[in-house]
Design an enzyme around this catalytic site. Structure first.
Site, PDB file in Angstrom:
ATOM      1  N   LYS A 101       2.474 -15.723  -9.690  1.00  0.00           N
ATOM      2  CA  LYS A 101       2.937 -14.343  -9.617  1.00  0.00           C
ATOM      3  C   LYS A 101       4.301 -14.354  -8.913  1.00  0.00           C
ATOM      4  O   LYS A 101       4.402 -14.738  -7.749  1.00  0.00           O
ATOM      5  CB  LYS A 101       1.957 -13.464  -8.848  1.00  0.00           C
ATOM      6  CG  LYS A 101       2.434 -12.019  -8.751  1.00  0.00           C
ATOM      7  CD  LYS A 101       1.696 -11.240  -7.682  1.00  0.00           C
ATOM      8  CE  LYS A 101       2.412  -9.926  -7.429  1.00  0.00           C
ATOM      9  NZ  LYS A 101       1.893  -9.226  -6.244  1.00  0.00           N
ATOM     10  N   GLY A 146       1.639  -1.752  -0.198  1.00  0.00           N
ATOM     11  CA  GLY A 146       0.916  -1.393   1.015  1.00  0.00           C
ATOM     12  C   GLY A 146       0.966   0.068   1.393  1.00  0.00           C
ATOM     13  O   GLY A 146       0.438   0.456   2.441  1.00  0.00           O
ATOM     14  N   ALA A 173       0.622  -2.901  -6.653  1.00  0.00           N
ATOM     15  CA  ALA A 173       1.169  -2.268  -5.446  1.00  0.00           C
ATOM     16  C   ALA A 173       1.035  -0.757  -5.486  1.00  0.00           C
ATOM     17  O   ALA A 173       1.322  -0.117  -6.497  1.00  0.00           O
ATOM     18  CB  ALA A 173       2.632  -2.640  -5.211  1.00  0.00           C
ATOM     19  N   GLY A 174       0.570  -0.194  -4.368  1.00  0.00           N
ATOM     20  CA  GLY A 174       0.524   1.239  -4.198  1.00  0.00           C
ATOM     21  C   GLY A 174      -0.842   1.870  -4.314  1.00  0.00           C
ATOM     22  O   GLY A 174      -1.020   3.027  -3.932  1.00  0.00           O
ATOM     23  N   ASN A 233      -4.464  -5.435  -2.734  1.00  0.00           N
ATOM     24  CA  ASN A 233      -4.867  -6.174  -1.544  1.00  0.00           C
ATOM     25  C   ASN A 233      -5.124  -5.208  -0.389  1.00  0.00           C
ATOM     26  O   ASN A 233      -6.240  -5.043   0.081  1.00  0.00           O
ATOM     27  CB  ASN A 233      -3.816  -7.202  -1.168  1.00  0.00           C
ATOM     28  CG  ASN A 233      -4.243  -8.133  -0.038  1.00  0.00           C
ATOM     29  OD1 ASN A 233      -3.526  -9.052   0.317  1.00  0.00           O
ATOM     30  ND2 ASN A 233      -5.411  -7.940   0.538  1.00  0.00           N
ATOM     31  N   THR A 234      -4.067  -4.502   0.046  1.00  0.00           N
ATOM     32  CA  THR A 234      -4.179  -3.643   1.221  1.00  0.00           C
ATOM     33  C   THR A 234      -5.237  -2.560   1.051  1.00  0.00           C
ATOM     34  O   THR A 234      -5.947  -2.222   2.011  1.00  0.00           O
ATOM     35  CB  THR A 234      -2.818  -2.995   1.530  1.00  0.00           C
ATOM     36  OG1 THR A 234      -1.814  -4.008   1.599  1.00  0.00           O
ATOM     37  CG2 THR A 234      -2.857  -2.257   2.859  1.00  0.00           C
TER      38      THR A 234
END
Length: 271
Positions: free
Chosen positions: A113, A174, A200-201, A222-223
């Protein structure tokens, strides 16, 4: 009487997510950072049902630091597809070097990635540097999944040069803001011939479901899981959200209407 129509079930063999020629039944990809410890990483990853796990090579030990806890002890490569990422890289050169290191550490592994960041505050991608790195990595035989902005033109360029998946952001990394520009994502999807995965987001399960209902091929997060009060439970919620969103997309939603439409029509009634 005609036979009932069988709904197309998510995760059936004919609905596999195919990346670089490999088939996956899960459309949820997860990160491995920000957890309290390796045990929580293991439990949350298992609860997510993910088969692809992304690993920040510059921040995680996968063998380059002998004697220290190794992430691969809880996320073994014979169970998961390890997706090395170039998080923390701000130049094409750093990103390329990181991918080469990952290939060495993972015995010739070529799926990566790619992300090249352009700003420390927003963590938005530097698209020109990412394009430069992507071309070099593809020429070296890497299968590149690329993190980029939600710009349809940039997404098309990455596909044309040979990236195996394009991963536009939904919002800053994040941030948990959800999909801020669904219209750009839809434009990217309409013109794509490779998997498009929101990256993301995402903040909660409804964000993941919306991404899948738009027609995205998958979601990477992830976050949203690791920063939840109960990461393992949130991982389970995200698994269900991705599956539900995919099923809703395949089923095809009803048209939106300005006015009411009775569920039980009056046509043909006797009183």
């Amino acid at each position: 009487m005609p036979s009932a129509i069988k709904p197309k079930i998510v995760n059936a063999p004919d609905d596999a997510l195919v990346i670089a020629g490999r088939r996956y039944t899960s459309r949820l990809l997860v990160g491995s950072g920000k957890y309290r410890d390796l045990e929580e990483t293991r439990l949350a990853t298992e609860a997510s049902g993910a088969q692809i796990v992304t690993v920040a090579i510059r921040r995680s030990n996968i063998g380059q630091q002998p004697g220290e806890p190794n992430l691969l002890d809880v996320l073994p490569p014979d169970r998961y597809t390890i997706l090395p990422n170039t998080a923390g890289c701000y130049t094409a050169e750093d990103a390329i070097r990181t991918c080469r290191l990952a290939r060495e550490l993972l015995d010739g592994h070529t799926l990566v990635k790619l992300e090249v960041l352009g700003d420390e505050k927003t963590l938005y991608p530097d698209v020109p540097e990412t394009l430069k790195a992507a071309q070099i990595l593809i020429n070296e035989g890497f299968d590149v999944m690329v993190y980029t902005s939600d710009d349809p033109v940039a997404a098309r360029r990455f596909e044309e040069m040979g990236c195996v998946a394009v991963m536009p952001l939904a919002a800053p990394i994040g941030s948990g803001l959800g999909i801020r520009n669904p219209y750009n994502i839809r434009i990217i999807l309409e013109n794509a011939h490779v998997p498009i995965l929101v990256d993301a987001g995402v903040g909660t399960a409804s964000d993941a479901a919306i991404a899948m209902e738009l027609g995205c091929d998958g979601v990477l997060m992830n976050t949203a899981i690791a920063a939840a009060k109960n990461p393992v439970l949130m991982a389970s919620a995200m698994k269900k959200a991705v599956e539900a969103g995919r099923e809703a997309y395949l089923a095809g939603r009803m048209p939106r209407k300005l006015y009411a439409n009775a569920s039980s029509p009056l046509d043909g009634t006797f009183f």
